[in-house]
Design an enzyme around this catalytic site. Sequence first.
Site, PDB file in Angstrom:
ATOM      1  N   HIS A  74       8.349  13.881   6.205  1.00 55.49           N
ATOM      2  CA  HIS A  74       8.695  12.746   5.351  1.00 55.49           C
ATOM      3  C   HIS A  74       9.068  13.233   3.953  1.00 55.49           C
ATOM      4  O   HIS A  74       8.483  14.172   3.442  1.00 55.49           O
ATOM      5  CB  HIS A  74       7.513  11.792   5.241  1.00 55.49           C
ATOM      6  CG  HIS A  74       7.133  11.141   6.546  1.00 55.49           C
ATOM      7  ND1 HIS A  74       6.094  10.260   6.664  1.00 55.49           N
ATOM      8  CD2 HIS A  74       7.673  11.239   7.786  1.00 55.49           C
ATOM      9  CE1 HIS A  74       6.006   9.848   7.919  1.00 55.49           C
ATOM     10  NE2 HIS A  74       6.954  10.446   8.617  1.00 55.49           N
ATOM     11  N   TYR A 205       0.345   3.295   1.527  1.00 52.57           N
ATOM     12  CA  TYR A 205      -1.011   3.138   0.980  1.00 52.57           C
ATOM     13  C   TYR A 205      -1.034   1.800   0.251  1.00 52.57           C
ATOM     14  O   TYR A 205      -0.336   1.646  -0.760  1.00 52.57           O
ATOM     15  CB  TYR A 205      -1.333   4.249  -0.024  1.00 52.57           C
ATOM     16  CG  TYR A 205      -1.525   5.635   0.569  1.00 52.57           C
ATOM     17  CD1 TYR A 205      -0.440   6.445   0.912  1.00 52.57           C
ATOM     18  CD2 TYR A 205      -2.811   6.145   0.750  1.00 52.57           C
ATOM     19  CE1 TYR A 205      -0.635   7.718   1.433  1.00 52.57           C
ATOM     20  CE2 TYR A 205      -3.008   7.424   1.271  1.00 52.57           C
ATOM     21  CZ  TYR A 205      -1.915   8.200   1.612  1.00 52.57           C
ATOM     22  OH  TYR A 205      -2.107   9.458   2.123  1.00 52.57           O
ATOM     23  N   TYR A 389       0.101  15.446  -4.240  1.00 51.14           N
ATOM     24  CA  TYR A 389       0.078  14.971  -2.849  1.00 51.14           C
ATOM     25  C   TYR A 389       0.631  16.039  -1.908  1.00 51.14           C
ATOM     26  O   TYR A 389       0.083  16.308  -0.838  1.00 51.14           O
ATOM     27  CB  TYR A 389       0.873  13.666  -2.725  1.00 51.14           C
ATOM     28  CG  TYR A 389       0.646  12.981  -1.399  1.00 51.14           C
ATOM     29  CD1 TYR A 389      -0.512  12.256  -1.153  1.00 51.14           C
ATOM     30  CD2 TYR A 389       1.580  13.092  -0.366  1.00 51.14           C
ATOM     31  CE1 TYR A 389      -0.745  11.648   0.065  1.00 51.14           C
ATOM     32  CE2 TYR A 389       1.360  12.487   0.858  1.00 51.14           C
ATOM     33  CZ  TYR A 389       0.194  11.768   1.068  1.00 51.14           C
ATOM     34  OH  TYR A 389      -0.032  11.179   2.286  1.00 51.14           O
TER      35      TYR A 389
END
Length: 398
Positions: A74, A205, A389
């Site tokens: 992704h 999220y 992240y």
Amino acid sequence: MPVKTQVGIIGAGPAGLMLSHLLYLQGIESVILESRSREEIEGTIRAGVLEQGTVDLLNEMGVGERMMREGHFHKGFEFRFNRQGHRIDVHELTGGKYITVYAQHEVIKDLVAARLQAGGTILFNVGDVSLHDVDTSTPKIRYRPDKDGELQEIVCDYIGGCDGFHGPSRPMIPQANRTEYQKVYPHGWLGILVKAPSSVSELVYANHERGFALLSTRSPEVQRFYLQVNPKDDIKEWSDDRIWSELHARLETRDGFQLLEGPIFQKSIVSMRSFVCDPMQYGRLFLAGDSAHIVPPTGAKGLNLAAADVKVLAEGLKSFYATGDSEMLNRYTEICLRRVWLAERFSYRMTNMLHRNPEHTPFEHQIQLAELDYITSSRAASMSIAENYVGLPMGFGS
Ligand code: RFL
Ligand code: PHB
């Protein structure tokens, strides 16, 4: 005659298996002792997100072929709040890095196959594992083969304590020699596996007044979803209908988001904590992965930290066996803990920003939303989230 090996490894999780294979690639012998069966470790559902550095390491180790074929790559993910999605373009913000979604138990299968194919020793189903003389130059591991056989002993040069949060390694560091830092959250995650096509192309999220929700994936046919629940809830209180109704409510958007349903074939609840043990080494015992530290899953960092630890440990052992120099081994705690604390900070921040906290006042809830607004609208703030992240560089802190 006691068996001898260079490095005795307790635990065939990601940390133990990766350590053993990294050592093998450097010509260092190891034996892994695992209390569960091969079927159990290959069937336990846990992590899903791999950092770029973990993916690179698995490829360098020659165990990344299936991951590159079957994993999902992704370029971003979404924060959803106030019923609107806000995309973080991780790929663009980090100069071309990807988020890889590939299940932990698939990584485990690839590593077990690679170890066995290379002639490695993994002793499954062992019982009564205990560590001895870890502060001498001949540490030992005792265990019972097949749980109830005669006690056996392995004499080692070093021990890798890769036995997770509840394993026997960490307690071998005398209490007076270690400091444990801990935070327990009032949140739990109910995780489900669903046979359904994906409703989204990237992870979502969601912060919602009813609680946090997360959409992740496993394959085009299987999806992984999580819901914030009370950690004390009994899974029996969560019927499939209740789960779907919460997911729909928490993921709803102003522009009519549609969540695709399907049969739920696995569900469980996990509690959340942050935990760090300092130091990560005592004598010839080195802790790696969850045995030394725990992060709440919101930052998707646990497996990735285990990979970073064993990379440092394998390099330290390589330099020790090649030159007798233990400088890097002596710096193991210092090198690992810098990265660990940065991941603890990120996971803590993600957790606090996204979950509904029963102790929060309306003021604190508004601050939470302002934080989400800021990180999704300021380029500097988005870049910081994206960098963390996707994972700080493996050498960060060395
Ligand atoms: P593990 O995986 O717990 O492996 C330890 C192994 O040691 C064995 N063992 C023993 N063996 C012999 N004798 C004994 N006495 C023993 N005691 C224990 C155990 O049977 C086991 O096989 O630790 P390791 O290797 O340090 O790996 C850590 C990761 O498993 C963990 O950090 C991740 O799963 C965390 N995590 C995530 N990490 C990520 O990087 N990305 C994610 O997306 C992510 N999502 C997650 C997660 C963890 C979750 N749960 C279930 C807590 C999502 C969830 C829901
Ligand atoms: C997962 O797919 O299991 C997953 C994804 C993102 C997280 C944690 C777990 O933050």
